[in-house]
Design a protein around this motif. Sequence first.
Motif: not given
Length: 150
Positions: A55-60, A83-94, A98-101
């Motif tokens: 998966s595209l890098i997602e930092f924890s 790997g963080l985007t708000d494409i689905l809901i503007a201003n809600t980056f997930v 996984t779609g999780n915050k």
Amino acid sequence: MLLYMFLVVGLAGFVNLSRVCENGWMAYNNNCYWFSTSGVEFKDAVKNCVNIGSSLIEFSERVEENWVVLQSKIRDYKNIWVGLTDILIANTFVLASTGNKPSYTNWARGQPQRNKEHCTSVSLSQRKWHDFLCSKRLHYICRKPANHYA
């Protein structure tokens, strides 16, 4: 000679001779990382990582981010996709995977902006996150669990 062969064959059963990461991948903290050689759009970075079983890098945490930033600077990258985007809901980056915050973020001051930039990058000069146009062509890093932890 027979005793030597017995020891070698016998010990081989106890030792895992497989690699932690495949050729072209780097091991760090129980994960394998693959660094792109060219920039692509966000959607292609996500797709390319999935196509190679990662998966595209997602930092924890900051420790992992610092290591990735160091490796990216060595390769002379300027920005990398996260790997963080708000494409689905503007201003809600997930998280793209996984779609999780996210549990960890490192946004630059004033970021993310409320505009048409729906994908996230790390500015390596600032070591902070920015929202970016998804159509920009940036380097990317894929991550997957190391073989002995899979």
